[in-house]
Design a protein around this motif. Structure first.
Motif, PDB file in Angstrom:
ATOM      1  N   ILE A  13       1.852   5.187   1.032  1.00  0.00           N
ATOM      2  CA  ILE A  13       1.735   6.060   2.196  1.00  0.00           C
ATOM      3  C   ILE A  13       2.215   7.452   1.812  1.00  0.00           C
ATOM      4  N   ALA A  40      -0.165   0.941   7.503  1.00  0.00           N
ATOM      5  CA  ALA A  40      -0.096   2.079   6.584  1.00  0.00           C
ATOM      6  C   ALA A  40      -0.830   3.283   7.163  1.00  0.00           C
ATOM      7  N   ARG A  97       0.857  -1.180   0.000  1.00  0.00           N
ATOM      8  CA  ARG A  97       0.000   0.000   0.000  1.00  0.00           C
ATOM      9  C   ARG A  97       0.897   1.235   0.000  1.00  0.00           C
TER      10      ARG A  97
END
Length: 235
Positions: free
Chosen positions: A192, A223, A190
């Motif tokens: 950030i 995250a 993911r």
């Protein structure tokens, strides 16, 4: 005053980045080929960097980073919120039984700021992993998803694009990338910090879907913690 970027400055910084990222001493011709510049220009850039202590020549007159790189590294770390704000959280909350990585993009490559494997000390996890092409890194795939397909496609071969594209679609749709490798490994990532960096879990083998979803939830939580830290320290 011209508003155009200073190409000499751009080339100088790129030259230093390539010199540092190469991993071994490099000659002018090889560096010029990597950078896509002529040898004479690269030679001048290297001589300038050497005059600043940022480059030096070995016994074969090939170039490597100079002693001045240590001061630059310390200044960069001090000025980076990714280092100062996220590393304590990674040390505290990252799962100890997985490979956990954080990286950023540089010229279609992923630079790993943090790469920890089970049993590895935090000091060993800092910037200790090789640079990878974006199509070989789940972090790279997650970060590329923020860019436009029309601009991305010409930068890659058809085979590379075939590997990348489904993951770009997944990231845009679901907010994460899950990469199921041919050897049975699963990795996920993911982004950030408004796509400035990405966090990834890897080293998961033969996972069933329930376990993958559990890890995705843990990744999302981590995250979110990192994003929260970066909101208050956005530099």
């Amino acid at each position: 005053m011209s508003s155009q970027p200073n190409q000499s400055l751009i080339d100088g910084i790129r030259c230093l980045q390539y010199l540092i990222s190469n991993g071994h001493s490099v000659g002018c011709r090889e560096l010029a080929r990597l950078m896509g510049l002529n040898v004479t220009r690269v030679n001048r850039l290297l001589m300038t960097l050497a005059s600043m202590g940022l480059a030096e020549q070995d016994e074969h007159r090939r170039y490597r980073p100079g002693h001045g790189i240590h001061a630059l590294a310390a200044q960069a770390i001090r000025g980076s919120s990714l280092f100062s704000q996220t590393l304590p959280l990674l040390e505290q909350h990252a799962p100890a039984d997985l490979t956990v990585a954080m990286g950023v993009l540089w010229e279609d490559k992923v630079i790993y700021i943090y790469h920890s494997e089970p049993g590895l000390q935090v000091s060993q996890a800092l910037a200790g992993f090789n640079t990878l092409p974006v199509w070989e890194s789940v972090i790279g795939m997650a970060l590329l998803a923020a860019e436009d397909d029309d601009a991305l496609r010409p930068r890659f071969t058809p085979a590379q694009w075939q590997t990348l594209y489904p993951h770009l679609v997944e990231k845009r749709k679901h907010g994460h990338v899950v990469w199921r490798h041919n050897d049975g490994e699963v990795s996920m990532a993911r982004t950030i910090g408004s796509n400035r960096a990405a966090i990834a879990f890897a080293g998961m083998y033969q996972y069933h879907e329930t376990a993958i979803n559990d890890r995705l939830l843990a990744l999302k939580t981590l995250a979110g913690q990192l994003n929260q830290a970066l909101v208050f320290n956005p530099q």
